[in-house]
Design a protein around this motif. Sequence first.
Motif, PDB file in Angstrom:
ATOM      1  N   ARG A  11      -1.597  -1.695   6.021  1.00  0.00           N
ATOM      2  CA  ARG A  11      -0.729  -0.604   6.497  1.00  0.00           C
ATOM      3  C   ARG A  11      -0.304  -0.773   7.941  1.00  0.00           C
ATOM      4  O   ARG A  11       0.819  -0.445   8.302  1.00  0.00           O
ATOM      5  CB  ARG A  11      -1.440   0.727   6.348  1.00  0.00           C
ATOM      6  CG  ARG A  11      -1.467   1.217   4.945  1.00  0.00           C
ATOM      7  CD  ARG A  11      -2.007   2.611   4.863  1.00  0.00           C
ATOM      8  NE  ARG A  11      -1.935   3.044   3.467  1.00  0.00           N
ATOM      9  CZ  ARG A  11      -2.717   3.941   2.947  1.00  0.00           C
ATOM     10  NH1 ARG A  11      -3.636   4.522   3.690  1.00  0.00           N
ATOM     11  NH2 ARG A  11      -2.597   4.269   1.683  1.00  0.00           N
ATOM     12  N   ALA A  12      -1.186  -1.273   8.783  1.00  0.00           N
ATOM     13  CA  ALA A  12      -0.880  -1.419  10.211  1.00  0.00           C
ATOM     14  C   ALA A  12      -0.467  -2.837  10.584  1.00  0.00           C
ATOM     15  O   ALA A  12       0.430  -3.037  11.400  1.00  0.00           O
ATOM     16  CB  ALA A  12      -2.081  -1.007  11.049  1.00  0.00           C
ATOM     17  N   TYR A  57      -3.774  -9.346  -3.132  1.00  0.00           N
ATOM     18  CA  TYR A  57      -3.636  -8.097  -3.876  1.00  0.00           C
ATOM     19  C   TYR A  57      -4.990  -7.398  -3.924  1.00  0.00           C
ATOM     20  O   TYR A  57      -5.964  -7.962  -4.419  1.00  0.00           O
ATOM     21  CB  TYR A  57      -3.120  -8.369  -5.285  1.00  0.00           C
ATOM     22  CG  TYR A  57      -2.474  -7.158  -5.908  1.00  0.00           C
ATOM     23  CD1 TYR A  57      -1.241  -6.698  -5.453  1.00  0.00           C
ATOM     24  CD2 TYR A  57      -3.090  -6.477  -6.943  1.00  0.00           C
ATOM     25  CE1 TYR A  57      -0.643  -5.585  -6.009  1.00  0.00           C
ATOM     26  CE2 TYR A  57      -2.504  -5.359  -7.509  1.00  0.00           C
ATOM     27  CZ  TYR A  57      -1.273  -4.917  -7.040  1.00  0.00           C
ATOM     28  OH  TYR A  57      -0.683  -3.811  -7.588  1.00  0.00           O
ATOM     29  N   PRO A  58      -5.067  -6.169  -3.396  1.00  0.00           N
ATOM     30  CA  PRO A  58      -6.350  -5.459  -3.315  1.00  0.00           C
ATOM     31  C   PRO A  58      -6.818  -4.962  -4.674  1.00  0.00           C
ATOM     32  O   PRO A  58      -6.105  -4.252  -5.373  1.00  0.00           O
ATOM     33  CB  PRO A  58      -6.053  -4.294  -2.368  1.00  0.00           C
ATOM     34  CG  PRO A  58      -4.582  -4.157  -2.313  1.00  0.00           C
ATOM     35  CD  PRO A  58      -3.972  -5.430  -2.769  1.00  0.00           C
ATOM     36  N   MET A  59      -8.026  -5.375  -5.029  1.00  0.00           N
ATOM     37  CA  MET A  59      -8.615  -5.019  -6.317  1.00  0.00           C
ATOM     38  C   MET A  59      -9.969  -4.342  -6.095  1.00  0.00           C
ATOM     39  O   MET A  59     -10.664  -4.642  -5.135  1.00  0.00           O
ATOM     40  CB  MET A  59      -8.827  -6.266  -7.165  1.00  0.00           C
ATOM     41  CG  MET A  59      -7.599  -7.132  -7.355  1.00  0.00           C
ATOM     42  SD  MET A  59      -6.405  -6.418  -8.449  1.00  0.00           S
ATOM     43  CE  MET A  59      -7.120  -6.877 -10.009  1.00  0.00           C
ATOM     44  N   ASN A  60     -10.329  -3.465  -7.022  1.00  0.00           N
ATOM     45  CA  ASN A  60     -11.671  -2.894  -7.034  1.00  0.00           C
ATOM     46  C   ASN A  60     -12.622  -3.900  -7.676  1.00  0.00           C
ATOM     47  O   ASN A  60     -12.189  -4.869  -8.307  1.00  0.00           O
ATOM     48  CB  ASN A  60     -11.689  -1.589  -7.848  1.00  0.00           C
ATOM     49  CG  ASN A  60     -10.965  -0.469  -7.146  1.00  0.00           C
ATOM     50  OD1 ASN A  60     -11.097  -0.290  -5.938  1.00  0.00           O
ATOM     51  ND2 ASN A  60     -10.191   0.290  -7.904  1.00  0.00           N
ATOM     52  N   GLY A  63     -12.043  -4.897 -11.240  1.00  0.00           N
ATOM     53  CA  GLY A  63     -10.857  -5.676 -11.580  1.00  0.00           C
ATOM     54  C   GLY A  63      -9.559  -4.889 -11.633  1.00  0.00           C
ATOM     55  O   GLY A  63      -8.497  -5.464 -11.862  1.00  0.00           O
ATOM     56  N   ARG A  64      -9.629  -3.602 -11.399  1.00  0.00           N
ATOM     57  CA  ARG A  64      -8.409  -2.787 -11.375  1.00  0.00           C
ATOM     58  C   ARG A  64      -7.853  -2.736  -9.960  1.00  0.00           C
ATOM     59  O   ARG A  64      -8.605  -2.845  -8.990  1.00  0.00           O
ATOM     60  CB  ARG A  64      -8.708  -1.372 -11.867  1.00  0.00           C
ATOM     61  CG  ARG A  64      -9.036  -1.317 -13.356  1.00  0.00           C
ATOM     62  CD  ARG A  64      -9.291   0.097 -13.823  1.00  0.00           C
ATOM     63  NE  ARG A  64     -10.380   0.672 -13.034  1.00  0.00           N
ATOM     64  CZ  ARG A  64     -10.483   1.947 -12.712  1.00  0.00           C
ATOM     65  NH1 ARG A  64      -9.586   2.806 -13.100  1.00  0.00           N
ATOM     66  NH2 ARG A  64     -11.497   2.378 -11.994  1.00  0.00           N
ATOM     67  N   PRO A  65      -6.532  -2.563  -9.814  1.00  0.00           N
ATOM     68  CA  PRO A  65      -5.947  -2.453  -8.472  1.00  0.00           C
ATOM     69  C   PRO A  65      -6.542  -1.268  -7.711  1.00  0.00           C
ATOM     70  O   PRO A  65      -6.774  -0.207  -8.285  1.00  0.00           O
ATOM     71  CB  PRO A  65      -4.459  -2.229  -8.742  1.00  0.00           C
ATOM     72  CG  PRO A  65      -4.231  -2.783 -10.113  1.00  0.00           C
ATOM     73  CD  PRO A  65      -5.509  -2.544 -10.869  1.00  0.00           C
ATOM     74  N   SER A  66      -6.778  -1.468  -6.415  1.00  0.00           N
ATOM     75  CA  SER A  66      -7.308  -0.386  -5.587  1.00  0.00           C
ATOM     76  C   SER A  66      -6.155   0.504  -5.118  1.00  0.00           C
ATOM     77  O   SER A  66      -4.977   0.212  -5.380  1.00  0.00           O
ATOM     78  CB  SER A  66      -8.047  -0.965  -4.379  1.00  0.00           C
ATOM     79  OG  SER A  66      -7.127  -1.517  -3.460  1.00  0.00           O
ATOM     80  N   GLU A  67      -6.490   1.562  -4.393  1.00  0.00           N
ATOM     81  CA  GLU A  67      -5.461   2.468  -3.871  1.00  0.00           C
ATOM     82  C   GLU A  67      -4.487   1.731  -2.947  1.00  0.00           C
ATOM     83  O   GLU A  67      -3.307   2.032  -2.920  1.00  0.00           O
ATOM     84  CB  GLU A  67      -6.105   3.630  -3.117  1.00  0.00           C
ATOM     85  CG  GLU A  67      -6.751   4.652  -4.008  1.00  0.00           C
ATOM     86  CD  GLU A  67      -7.308   5.815  -3.221  1.00  0.00           C
ATOM     87  OE1 GLU A  67      -6.713   6.199  -2.195  1.00  0.00           O
ATOM     88  OE2 GLU A  67      -8.356   6.327  -3.635  1.00  0.00           O
ATOM     89  N   ALA A  68      -4.991   0.782  -2.189  1.00  0.00           N
ATOM     90  CA  ALA A  68      -4.142   0.040  -1.249  1.00  0.00           C
ATOM     91  C   ALA A  68      -3.100  -0.816  -1.966  1.00  0.00           C
ATOM     92  O   ALA A  68      -2.112  -1.227  -1.358  1.00  0.00           O
ATOM     93  CB  ALA A  68      -5.008  -0.831  -0.347  1.00  0.00           C
ATOM     94  N   ALA A  69      -3.279  -1.040  -3.252  1.00  0.00           N
ATOM     95  CA  ALA A  69      -2.321  -1.847  -4.012  1.00  0.00           C
ATOM     96  C   ALA A  69      -0.936  -1.196  -4.039  1.00  0.00           C
ATOM     97  O   ALA A  69       0.077  -1.884  -4.124  1.00  0.00           O
ATOM     98  CB  ALA A  69      -2.829  -2.084  -5.427  1.00  0.00           C
ATOM     99  N   GLN A  70      -0.890   0.127  -3.944  1.00  0.00           N
ATOM    100  CA  GLN A  70       0.405   0.820  -3.921  1.00  0.00           C
ATOM    101  C   GLN A  70       1.236   0.379  -2.725  1.00  0.00           C
ATOM    102  O   GLN A  70       2.448   0.170  -2.850  1.00  0.00           O
ATOM    103  CB  GLN A  70       0.198   2.335  -3.896  1.00  0.00           C
ATOM    104  CG  GLN A  70      -0.438   2.867  -5.161  1.00  0.00           C
ATOM    105  CD  GLN A  70      -0.788   4.343  -5.051  1.00  0.00           C
ATOM    106  OE1 GLN A  70      -0.665   4.959  -3.982  1.00  0.00           O
ATOM    107  NE2 GLN A  70      -1.234   4.922  -6.154  1.00  0.00           N
ATOM    108  N   ASP A  71       0.600   0.218  -1.568  1.00  0.00           N
ATOM    109  CA  ASP A  71       1.313  -0.247  -0.374  1.00  0.00           C
ATOM    110  C   ASP A  71       1.818  -1.676  -0.571  1.00  0.00           C
ATOM    111  O   ASP A  71       2.929  -2.016  -0.178  1.00  0.00           O
ATOM    112  CB  ASP A  71       0.404  -0.197   0.856  1.00  0.00           C
ATOM    113  CG  ASP A  71      -0.019   1.214   1.220  1.00  0.00           C
ATOM    114  OD1 ASP A  71       0.767   2.159   0.969  1.00  0.00           O
ATOM    115  OD2 ASP A  71      -1.125   1.372   1.757  1.00  0.00           O
ATOM    116  N   VAL A  72       0.992  -2.499  -1.177  1.00  0.00           N
ATOM    117  CA  VAL A  72       1.380  -3.888  -1.429  1.00  0.00           C
ATOM    118  C   VAL A  72       2.548  -3.924  -2.412  1.00  0.00           C
ATOM    119  O   VAL A  72       3.478  -4.726  -2.254  1.00  0.00           O
ATOM    120  CB  VAL A  72       0.185  -4.723  -1.936  1.00  0.00           C
ATOM    121  CG1 VAL A  72       0.618  -6.129  -2.303  1.00  0.00           C
ATOM    122  CG2 VAL A  72      -0.914  -4.760  -0.878  1.00  0.00           C
ATOM    123  N   ASP A  73       2.537  -3.061  -3.415  1.00  0.00           N
ATOM    124  CA  ASP A  73       3.633  -3.015  -4.391  1.00  0.00           C
ATOM    125  C   ASP A  73       4.967  -2.709  -3.716  1.00  0.00           C
ATOM    126  O   ASP A  73       5.997  -3.305  -4.059  1.00  0.00           O
ATOM    127  CB  ASP A  73       3.339  -1.987  -5.481  1.00  0.00           C
ATOM    128  CG  ASP A  73       2.211  -2.410  -6.412  1.00  0.00           C
ATOM    129  OD1 ASP A  73       1.929  -3.619  -6.520  1.00  0.00           O
ATOM    130  OD2 ASP A  73       1.599  -1.509  -7.037  1.00  0.00           O
TER     131      ASP A  73
END
Length: 140
Positions: A11-12, A57-60, A63-73
Amino acid sequence: MDRTIGIDYGRARVGIAVSDPLGIFASPVETVQTAKIIDYLQKYAASQTIVGFVVGYPMNLDGRPSEAAQDVDVFLKQLARKFPDVPVTLEDERFTTVLAHRAMIDGGMKKSRRRDKMSCDKISAAIILQGYLDRQNREK
């Protein structure tokens, strides 16, 4: 010269790493403010040929995308708009920050410099890119 770019998006800040022309080694290059990343990549592309992007790509742990994955998307959409002909590969970035800190310690970096998150971001980008390059070279 052909280069693959490794990206640790946040994010930063965004850590940037590049491959050597043969696609064997990844080197940390820069940490850029997130708001300026597309401009930075466009300037870089003016002097070097970018043959691919490898984006962490941030994953939990499950194996599922983490919350930060939305920013990457959101970033991936911008990247696709600005560089439509450059392929993008997503690379699991779990544990890259831990590995980056370990690399800084093992490399003898002083504690005061290890606290600088900008160093960690670009080293994380290099770890992400190196994992991709290693896999590509094994498959050849």
